[in-house]
Design an enzyme around this catalytic site. Sequence first.
Site, PDB file in Angstrom:
ATOM      1  N   HIS A 188      25.328 -11.681   0.868  1.00 55.85           N
ATOM      2  CA  HIS A 188      24.503 -12.701   1.530  1.00 55.85           C
ATOM      3  C   HIS A 188      25.362 -13.253   2.667  1.00 55.85           C
ATOM      4  O   HIS A 188      25.853 -14.378   2.611  1.00 55.85           O
ATOM      5  CB  HIS A 188      24.137 -13.784   0.517  1.00 55.85           C
ATOM      6  CG  HIS A 188      23.066 -14.729   0.972  1.00 55.85           C
ATOM      7  ND1 HIS A 188      22.623 -14.809   2.274  1.00 55.85           N
ATOM      8  CD2 HIS A 188      22.357 -15.660   0.281  1.00 55.85           C
ATOM      9  CE1 HIS A 188      21.695 -15.739   2.355  1.00 55.85           C
ATOM     10  NE2 HIS A 188      21.508 -16.275   1.161  1.00 55.85           N
TER      11      HIS A 188
ATOM     12  N   LYS B  39       0.846  -1.209   0.000  1.00 58.27           N
ATOM     13  CA  LYS B  39       0.000   0.000   0.000  1.00 58.27           C
ATOM     14  C   LYS B  39       0.874   1.249   0.000  1.00 58.27           C
ATOM     15  O   LYS B  39       0.397   2.340   0.303  1.00 58.27           O
ATOM     16  CB  LYS B  39      -0.893   0.017   1.250  1.00 58.27           C
ATOM     17  CG  LYS B  39      -1.836  -1.150   1.377  1.00 58.27           C
ATOM     18  CD  LYS B  39      -2.685  -0.958   2.648  1.00 58.27           C
ATOM     19  CE  LYS B  39      -2.987  -2.268   3.316  1.00 58.27           C
ATOM     20  NZ  LYS B  39      -3.431  -2.073   4.706  1.00 58.27           N
TER      21      LYS B  39
END
Length: 354
Positions: A132, A83
């Site tokens: 990572h 949103k």
Amino acid sequence: MCSEYAHFVDINDYPTEKWEEIFSKAHTIKEFLKNFRSNDFSEKVMATLFFENSTRTRLSFQSAMTTMAGDIIDLGEHSSINKGESLKDTIKMVAGYSDIIVIRHKYAGAAKVASMYATCPVINAGDGEHFHPTQTLTDLFTLSEEKHTFSNLTIGVCGDLKLGRTSHSLCRALSLYPNNHFVFIPCDGLEMPDDICDFILKHNCTYEVVKTIEEKIDTFDVLYMTRIQRERIEYNYDLKNFILTKQSLKTAKKDLLILHPLPRNEEISVEVDEDERAFYFKQATNGVYARISLIKMLLDHKEQTELFQGEVMALECNNRNCISRHEKYLPHYFVKTEKGFRCEYCDHINNGLD
Ligand code: CP
């Protein structure tokens, strides 16, 4: 900008002694859990925020937490990011619901942004094509168990060396140990970035580049295979020189360690799974113990962390996949280097050439 917490955004933020402490504890935990249960993380909540796909990293963090009697909350796919909520606001909210946050994101530097706004430790579970670090902990923990050393190794690194963040983190980590030699076998157009090659040389390790796996496989102590990052690039070149088969292992050492961060595509043929040198599934299981040890370290030690070394500048990072290009409220921190201005979110060198 300072944080009250220790985070794990880049493995190289910590000295090698600290990594070795994590591996030593991971080994003890692994042995202990063979016979006993533990409730070390009881009353602690981990929030897992994965904005990119994951099987191993997400589930091994969740397994690490629940194995030690901790709890998990997971953001899932239907968060209010959809949103238009910013990463900053999301992190501030989630930190109110949890004791530690694990984040994977498609943009480089996202975990660093999370560490700026979280009131709890943040762990980088992969930020775009950048780093990572917990995969590297898993890789090194496996090396420590199987090879008992991080030095004097010849390490073949094959596949997508340009966009594969696991190979970047691994090479930066092993460069801090003496006398390591890297043999890069990059797929066409997917060569190791210059900054990683420079890092290797700066730390007195060496590298060479070859065109096929077979060319130097007889010299490898470790062969680190990686897949093409097809979620980041369309790729249609021939891969025949970059596929590990039973045939290509013919001249390999008997104690070669074959690693792969997984998931696998076509780069290791399934017949290799039966070879006793194939360690990639054991490696993935080791991820649980390495992560338990890391979580323990971060929950146990609150400390002041300086997040930036450089200064805020009126520059925009040229890396389109840098988080600072997408979260517009972020201050633009850069460090001046000989080669240009290094963005402190994604480490891209801005030198006017790109
Ligand atoms: N190695 C790794 O990061 O695997 P996942 O993408 O499945 O988490």
